[in-house]
Design a protein around this motif. Structure first.
Motif, PDB file in Angstrom:
ATOM      1  N   THR A 112       8.267   6.629 -35.072  1.00  0.00           N
ATOM      2  CA  THR A 112       7.487   5.579 -34.414  1.00  0.00           C
ATOM      3  C   THR A 112       5.992   5.845 -34.576  1.00  0.00           C
ATOM      4  O   THR A 112       5.205   4.925 -34.778  1.00  0.00           O
ATOM      5  CB  THR A 112       7.860   5.535 -32.922  1.00  0.00           C
ATOM      6  OG1 THR A 112       9.262   5.356 -32.809  1.00  0.00           O
ATOM      7  CG2 THR A 112       7.159   4.416 -32.202  1.00  0.00           C
TER       8      THR A 112
ATOM      9  N   VAL B  43       9.542  11.553 -22.590  1.00  0.00           N
ATOM     10  CA  VAL B  43       9.099  10.568 -23.574  1.00  0.00           C
ATOM     11  C   VAL B  43       7.595  10.725 -23.754  1.00  0.00           C
ATOM     12  O   VAL B  43       6.839  10.644 -22.786  1.00  0.00           O
ATOM     13  CB  VAL B  43       9.410   9.118 -23.111  1.00  0.00           C
ATOM     14  CG1 VAL B  43       8.899   8.115 -24.122  1.00  0.00           C
ATOM     15  CG2 VAL B  43      10.897   8.927 -22.901  1.00  0.00           C
ATOM     16  N   LEU B  63      12.993   4.967 -24.558  1.00  0.00           N
ATOM     17  CA  LEU B  63      13.845   5.384 -25.685  1.00  0.00           C
ATOM     18  C   LEU B  63      13.489   6.821 -26.051  1.00  0.00           C
ATOM     19  O   LEU B  63      12.332   7.127 -26.345  1.00  0.00           O
ATOM     20  CB  LEU B  63      13.611   4.453 -26.886  1.00  0.00           C
ATOM     21  CG  LEU B  63      14.249   4.857 -28.208  1.00  0.00           C
ATOM     22  CD1 LEU B  63      15.766   4.804 -28.117  1.00  0.00           C
ATOM     23  CD2 LEU B  63      13.766   3.955 -29.332  1.00  0.00           C
ATOM     24  N   LEU B  69      18.751   5.695 -23.817  1.00  0.00           N
ATOM     25  CA  LEU B  69      17.978   4.571 -23.300  1.00  0.00           C
ATOM     26  C   LEU B  69      17.981   4.583 -21.779  1.00  0.00           C
ATOM     27  O   LEU B  69      18.946   5.036 -21.161  1.00  0.00           O
ATOM     28  CB  LEU B  69      18.584   3.250 -23.783  1.00  0.00           C
ATOM     29  CG  LEU B  69      18.396   2.925 -25.262  1.00  0.00           C
ATOM     30  CD1 LEU B  69      19.357   1.831 -25.677  1.00  0.00           C
ATOM     31  CD2 LEU B  69      16.971   2.507 -25.553  1.00  0.00           C
ATOM     32  N   VAL B  95       8.304  -1.275 -23.731  1.00  0.00           N
ATOM     33  CA  VAL B  95       9.153  -0.304 -24.412  1.00  0.00           C
ATOM     34  C   VAL B  95       8.387   1.008 -24.513  1.00  0.00           C
ATOM     35  O   VAL B  95       7.320   1.069 -25.116  1.00  0.00           O
ATOM     36  CB  VAL B  95       9.569  -0.811 -25.814  1.00  0.00           C
ATOM     37  CG1 VAL B  95      10.420   0.229 -26.518  1.00  0.00           C
ATOM     38  CG2 VAL B  95      10.323  -2.118 -25.686  1.00  0.00           C
ATOM     39  N   SER B  97       8.687   4.219 -26.099  1.00  0.00           N
ATOM     40  CA  SER B  97       9.418   4.991 -27.103  1.00  0.00           C
ATOM     41  C   SER B  97       8.673   6.282 -27.386  1.00  0.00           C
ATOM     42  O   SER B  97       7.446   6.319 -27.391  1.00  0.00           O
ATOM     43  CB  SER B  97       9.529   4.168 -28.386  1.00  0.00           C
ATOM     44  OG  SER B  97      10.029   4.956 -29.431  1.00  0.00           O
ATOM     45  N   ASP B  98       9.426   7.331 -27.638  1.00  0.00           N
ATOM     46  CA  ASP B  98       8.802   8.592 -28.020  1.00  0.00           C
ATOM     47  C   ASP B  98       8.229   8.448 -29.428  1.00  0.00           C
ATOM     48  O   ASP B  98       8.799   7.737 -30.267  1.00  0.00           O
ATOM     49  CB  ASP B  98       9.859   9.700 -27.989  1.00  0.00           C
ATOM     50  CG  ASP B  98       9.234  11.071 -27.981  1.00  0.00           C
ATOM     51  OD1 ASP B  98       9.216  11.699 -26.915  1.00  0.00           O
ATOM     52  OD2 ASP B  98       8.729  11.509 -29.038  1.00  0.00           O
ATOM     53  N   SER B 101      10.649   9.177 -32.113  1.00  0.00           N
ATOM     54  CA  SER B 101      11.884   8.383 -32.227  1.00  0.00           C
ATOM     55  C   SER B 101      11.960   7.753 -33.611  1.00  0.00           C
ATOM     56  O   SER B 101      10.984   7.173 -34.093  1.00  0.00           O
ATOM     57  CB  SER B 101      11.905   7.269 -31.188  1.00  0.00           C
ATOM     58  OG  SER B 101      12.074   7.799 -29.918  1.00  0.00           O
ATOM     59  N   ARG B 105      16.179   3.454 -34.665  1.00  0.00           N
ATOM     60  CA  ARG B 105      16.593   3.192 -33.277  1.00  0.00           C
ATOM     61  C   ARG B 105      15.640   2.217 -32.599  1.00  0.00           C
ATOM     62  O   ARG B 105      16.056   1.391 -31.808  1.00  0.00           O
ATOM     63  CB  ARG B 105      16.631   4.507 -32.490  1.00  0.00           C
ATOM     64  CG  ARG B 105      17.636   5.503 -33.017  1.00  0.00           C
ATOM     65  CD  ARG B 105      17.805   6.648 -32.051  1.00  0.00           C
ATOM     66  NE  ARG B 105      18.492   7.777 -32.649  1.00  0.00           N
ATOM     67  CZ  ARG B 105      19.803   7.848 -32.818  1.00  0.00           C
ATOM     68  NH1 ARG B 105      20.548   6.851 -32.447  1.00  0.00           N
ATOM     69  NH2 ARG B 105      20.357   8.922 -33.367  1.00  0.00           N
ATOM     70  N   LEU B 106      14.348   2.356 -32.882  1.00  0.00           N
ATOM     71  CA  LEU B 106      13.360   1.518 -32.188  1.00  0.00           C
ATOM     72  C   LEU B 106      13.398   0.056 -32.650  1.00  0.00           C
ATOM     73  O   LEU B 106      13.426  -0.857 -31.819  1.00  0.00           O
ATOM     74  CB  LEU B 106      11.956   2.090 -32.394  1.00  0.00           C
ATOM     75  CG  LEU B 106      10.823   1.233 -31.823  1.00  0.00           C
ATOM     76  CD1 LEU B 106      10.884   1.199 -30.312  1.00  0.00           C
ATOM     77  CD2 LEU B 106       9.469   1.723 -32.289  1.00  0.00           C
ATOM     78  N   LEU B 123       4.892  -2.486 -26.838  1.00  0.00           N
ATOM     79  CA  LEU B 123       5.186  -1.073 -27.094  1.00  0.00           C
ATOM     80  C   LEU B 123       4.092  -0.232 -26.437  1.00  0.00           C
ATOM     81  O   LEU B 123       2.910  -0.425 -26.712  1.00  0.00           O
ATOM     82  CB  LEU B 123       5.221  -0.820 -28.604  1.00  0.00           C
ATOM     83  CG  LEU B 123       5.521   0.601 -29.044  1.00  0.00           C
ATOM     84  CD1 LEU B 123       6.949   0.996 -28.677  1.00  0.00           C
ATOM     85  CD2 LEU B 123       5.319   0.748 -30.548  1.00  0.00           C
TER      86      LEU B 123
END
Lengths: 139, 130
Positions: A112, B43, B63, B69, B95, B97-98, B101, B105-106, B123
């Protein structure tokens, strides 16, 4: 002879329990509060529909692909590089072709953080449009 | 005859000033503290220098790098999260998210959240150090 009684004093309200409760509340808020300064990047929703319609109306424009590989490297015109090195290259290309459309094709194993760094480079370069292609979910 | 003087009384300590200070601190922490539900796992959001201020309210989907989740601090499956968000008619879905991640998956998660009617998906990122 009639003795005059002294006036009754009002009941003294003890302050100690109030101070105790306030100290407990203070410690609670000090311990549970978080001071994370967070920002956000729009990732989709109703506001994206207008943006999606705009390029179609603008007609055809050049499209270039940015690939993110599984090792978190960015591949631009066949050359692998870091997201930081990508910024100036995109800026030069966008300066030559202002209507350039960028497609970002990420590997499902790319992180990410790499995608966010690439989006940032694209945004700073002033690209007219950038889209992230959907990848299949990892099993 | 010698009169003995009573020992001088120590001045009474005023507790009002202490209460004032404690009260101000209490109000300060109540105002600036965020009471968001934290994820049940670690996270660390990605770092970005172009983020916009995070809108208040909404639902938070977390996430983890290994694909777990959580919705508002409670670990759930993706299907359960989507059902819950559809029932709540969420307008803002954040959201978290790490940074580590995988996008495998994201991105499918973001695509699934985008299908929620009327929901804006954002995000969460950590601003770059100046």
């Amino acid at each position: 002879m009639r003795l005059a009684r002294g006036q009754r004093q009002g009941a003294v309200i003890p302050m100690t329990p109030l101070v105790d409760v306030m100290l407990i509340l203070l410690v609670f808020f000090m311990v549970t509060s978080t001071y994370l300064d967070l920002d956000m990047i729009p990732a989709g929703g109703p506001s994206d529909e207008a943006a999606a319609a705009a390029p179609a109306a603008a007609g055809r424009s050049a499209t270039m692909l940015i690939r993110l590989d599984a090792g978190d490297r960015v591949v631009w015109r066949g050359q692998a590089m870091t997201p930081a090195a990508l910024g100036p290259l995109i800026r030069d290309t966008v300066a030559a072709r202002p209507a350039l459309r960028l497609l970002i094709l990420p590997s499902p194993r790319a992180s990410t953080q790499t995608l966010v760094a690439v989006l940032e480079a694209v945004e700073r370069a002033g690209a007219a449009e950038a889209r992230v292609l959907r990848v299949e979910e990892e099993p | 005859m010698k009169l003995s003087r009573s020992p001088p009384r120590a001045p009474a300590e005023t507790i009002v000033a202490l209460i004032d200070v404690v009260f101000f601190l209490l109000v300060f922490f109540m105002l600036v503290g965020r009471m968001d539900a934290t994820a049940p796992f670690d996270v660390v959001p990605p770092v970005a220098g172009m983020g916009a201020p995070l809108p208040k309210g909404g639902e938070t989907v977390a996430l983890s790098p290994d694909g777990r989740l959580a919705l508002n601090g409670t670990e759930m499956t993706r299907e359960a999260i989507l059902t819950e968000l559809a029932d709540r008619s969420a307008t803002i879905v954040r959201v978290q998210s790490d940074g580590a991640s995988p996008l495998g998956r994201l991105l499918p998660l973001l695509a699934a959240l985008e299908t929620l009617e009327g929901a804006s998906v954002v995000l969460i990122v950590t601003p770059e150090a100046p």
